[in-house]
Scaffold this motif. Structure first.
Motif, short mmCIF file in Angstrom:
data_model
loop_
_atom_site.label_atom_id
_atom_site.label_comp_id
_atom_site.label_asym_id
_atom_site.label_seq_id
_atom_site.Cartn_x
_atom_site.Cartn_y
_atom_site.Cartn_z
N ALA A 261 9.02 -1.03 -6.66
CA ALA A 261 8.76 -1.91 -5.52
C ALA A 261 9.29 -3.28 -5.91
O ALA A 261 8.53 -4.18 -6.27
CB ALA A 261 7.27 -1.96 -5.20
N PRO A 262 10.63 -3.47 -5.89
CA PRO A 262 11.24 -4.68 -6.44
C PRO A 262 10.75 -5.98 -5.80
O PRO A 262 10.63 -7.00 -6.48
CB PRO A 262 12.74 -4.47 -6.22
CG PRO A 262 12.86 -3.37 -5.22
CD PRO A 262 11.65 -2.52 -5.40
N GLY A 263 10.48 -5.95 -4.50
CA GLY A 263 9.98 -7.17 -3.86
C GLY A 263 8.63 -7.58 -4.42
O GLY A 263 8.36 -8.77 -4.64
N LEU A 264 7.77 -6.61 -4.68
CA LEU A 264 6.46 -6.89 -5.28
C LEU A 264 6.62 -7.40 -6.70
O LEU A 264 5.95 -8.37 -7.11
CB LEU A 264 5.60 -5.62 -5.25
CG LEU A 264 4.23 -5.73 -5.91
CD1 LEU A 264 3.35 -6.73 -5.17
CD2 LEU A 264 3.56 -4.35 -5.94
N THR A 265 7.50 -6.78 -7.47
CA THR A 265 7.72 -7.20 -8.85
C THR A 265 8.23 -8.64 -8.90
O THR A 265 7.76 -9.45 -9.71
CB THR A 265 8.74 -6.26 -9.53
OG1 THR A 265 8.20 -4.94 -9.56
CG2 THR A 265 9.03 -6.72 -10.95
N LEU A 266 9.19 -8.98 -8.05
CA LEU A 266 9.73 -10.34 -8.04
C LEU A 266 8.66 -11.35 -7.64
O LEU A 266 8.57 -12.45 -8.22
CB LEU A 266 10.92 -10.42 -7.08
CG LEU A 266 12.19 -9.72 -7.55
CD1 LEU A 266 13.23 -9.70 -6.43
CD2 LEU A 266 12.76 -10.41 -8.79
N LEU B 179 0.83 -1.21 0.00
CA LEU B 179 0.00 0.00 0.00
C LEU B 179 0.87 1.25 0.00
O LEU B 179 0.62 2.20 -0.76
CB LEU B 179 -0.92 -0.01 1.22
CG LEU B 179 -1.86 1.19 1.40
CD1 LEU B 179 -2.88 1.25 0.28
CD2 LEU B 179 -2.55 1.12 2.75
N ASP B 180 1.91 1.25 0.83
CA ASP B 180 2.76 2.44 0.97
C ASP B 180 3.72 2.60 -0.20
O ASP B 180 3.92 3.71 -0.71
CB ASP B 180 3.55 2.34 2.27
CG ASP B 180 4.45 3.54 2.48
OD1 ASP B 180 3.93 4.66 2.62
OD2 ASP B 180 5.69 3.37 2.50
N LEU B 181 4.32 1.50 -0.67
CA LEU B 181 5.36 1.60 -1.69
C LEU B 181 4.81 1.63 -3.12
O LEU B 181 5.43 2.24 -4.00
CB LEU B 181 6.33 0.41 -1.57
CG LEU B 181 7.19 0.37 -0.31
CD1 LEU B 181 7.97 -0.93 -0.25
CD2 LEU B 181 8.13 1.56 -0.27
N TYR B 182 3.66 1.00 -3.33
CA TYR B 182 3.15 0.91 -4.69
C TYR B 182 1.88 1.74 -4.90
O TYR B 182 1.87 2.66 -5.72
CB TYR B 182 2.90 -0.55 -5.08
CG TYR B 182 2.26 -0.68 -6.44
CD1 TYR B 182 3.02 -0.49 -7.59
CD2 TYR B 182 0.91 -0.94 -6.57
CE1 TYR B 182 2.43 -0.58 -8.85
CE2 TYR B 182 0.31 -1.03 -7.82
CZ TYR B 182 1.07 -0.84 -8.95
OH TYR B 182 0.48 -0.91 -10.19
N LEU B 183 0.82 1.43 -4.16
CA LEU B 183 -0.43 2.15 -4.39
C LEU B 183 -0.29 3.65 -4.13
O LEU B 183 -0.74 4.47 -4.93
CB LEU B 183 -1.56 1.57 -3.51
CG LEU B 183 -2.60 0.77 -4.31
CD1 LEU B 183 -2.02 -0.58 -4.70
CD2 LEU B 183 -3.88 0.62 -3.54
N ALA B 184 0.32 4.01 -3.00
CA ALA B 184 0.39 5.42 -2.61
C ALA B 184 1.30 6.23 -3.53
O ALA B 184 1.11 7.44 -3.68
CB ALA B 184 0.87 5.54 -1.17
N ARG B 185 2.28 5.58 -4.16
CA ARG B 185 3.26 6.31 -4.96
C ARG B 185 3.05 6.16 -6.47
O ARG B 185 3.66 6.89 -7.25
CB ARG B 185 4.68 5.85 -4.61
CG ARG B 185 5.01 6.01 -3.14
CD ARG B 185 6.43 5.57 -2.85
NE ARG B 185 6.67 5.51 -1.41
CZ ARG B 185 7.86 5.29 -0.86
NH1 ARG B 185 8.92 5.12 -1.64
NH2 ARG B 185 8.01 5.24 0.44
N PHE B 186 2.19 5.22 -6.86
CA PHE B 186 2.02 4.98 -8.29
C PHE B 186 0.55 4.90 -8.70
O PHE B 186 0.04 5.76 -9.41
CB PHE B 186 2.76 3.70 -8.70
CG PHE B 186 2.65 3.38 -10.16
CD1 PHE B 186 3.32 4.16 -11.10
CD2 PHE B 186 1.90 2.31 -10.60
CE1 PHE B 186 3.22 3.87 -12.46
CE2 PHE B 186 1.79 2.01 -11.94
CZ PHE B 186 2.46 2.79 -12.88
#
Length: 252
Positions: A232-237, A79-86
């Protein structure tokens, strides 16, 4: 008479936004617009959101997520690294573009390009296309707007969602709040099915994570264009691993 939703640190009406530090957030929204927003946020919306995990299932398979606490941390981080920033900042710009006659094509293309895995791209295109078809079937939308929406094939989910909320005169902050809520609810559903965790544990996660939505919404609405990032590399992987995961409950 307008319906009222109390949230956090801003006062918002359907016609104006007033920031008052230290006061509750109040969103004034007309009853029909509120009903439409709840319709979009409902898990019954026939766009297939429930069938995706967004890489979460791979994090569970690897053991990164293994209980209620680790599930909550995963959801909070995404939520913080992907949704809120992208995703939410682009959704907000799409809403503004539909409302003000702006360049929706450009922001739709930027979002599509930012879906950096095959399953992420397939998810937003399938859900966006389904929502665009549903909006045409529901009726009541301007024909020129629908034609413009459907001409932007492939349609992403934020593009169609912003089109609907702009035409239904739903306040931007309420739209962002409902979108974030739906995403969190879906992620909690993934945790309940795949970790698995119980219903009460799921509701606890939902209550804790959703309490941060007002802050996330405020950030999304003021996020600079040049700071929008899908990094968000952890999410991408996790999403990449999910595409080839041997046994899956959720679509890839």
């Amino acid at each position: 008479m307008a319906a009222v939703i109390v949230m956090g640190t801003m006062m918002i009406t359907a016609t104006a936004t007033v920031i008052r530090m230290g006061t509750p957030t109040i969103i004034m929204i007309e009853p029909l617009a509120l009903s439409r927003l709840l319709q979009l946020a409902s898990p019954m919306l026939p766009v297939g959101a429930y069938s995706y995990s967004g890489g979460f299932e791979a994090a569970i398979e690897s053991g990164t997520v293994h209980d209620a606490d680790s599930a909550r941390l995963w959801i909070e981080d995404v939520l913080d690294l992907y949704l809120a920033r992208f995703e939410l900042p682009i959704l907000y710009r799409l809403y503004r573009a539909w409302s003000e006659g702006g360049d929706v094509e450009d922001w739709n293309a930027r979002f599509r390009a930012g879906r950096d895995t095959s399953e992420g791209r397939a998810e937003t295109i399938q859900m966006g296309g389904s929502l665009a078809l549903l909006l045409r079937d529901l009726g009541g939308f301007p024909e020129d707007g629908l034609a413009r929406l459907q001409a932007m094939v492939p349609v992403t989910f934020p593009l169609a969602y912003a089109f609907a909320t702009a035409n239904w005169a739903i306040p931007a902050e309420a739209m962002l709040h409902a979108y974030a809520w739906s995403w969190i609810e879906n992620q909690v559903g993934v945790a309940m099915k795949a970790v698995p965790i119980g219903q009460v544990a799921g509701q606890r996660i939902l209550a804790v994570v959703a309490s941060g939505i007002p802050t996330i919404v405020a950030r999304a609405a003021t996020h600079p264009d040049d700071a929008i990032s899908n990094f968000a590399p952890g999410l991408t992987l996790a999403s990449c691993r999910h595409e080839t995961q041997y046994s899956r409950l959720f679509r890839s």
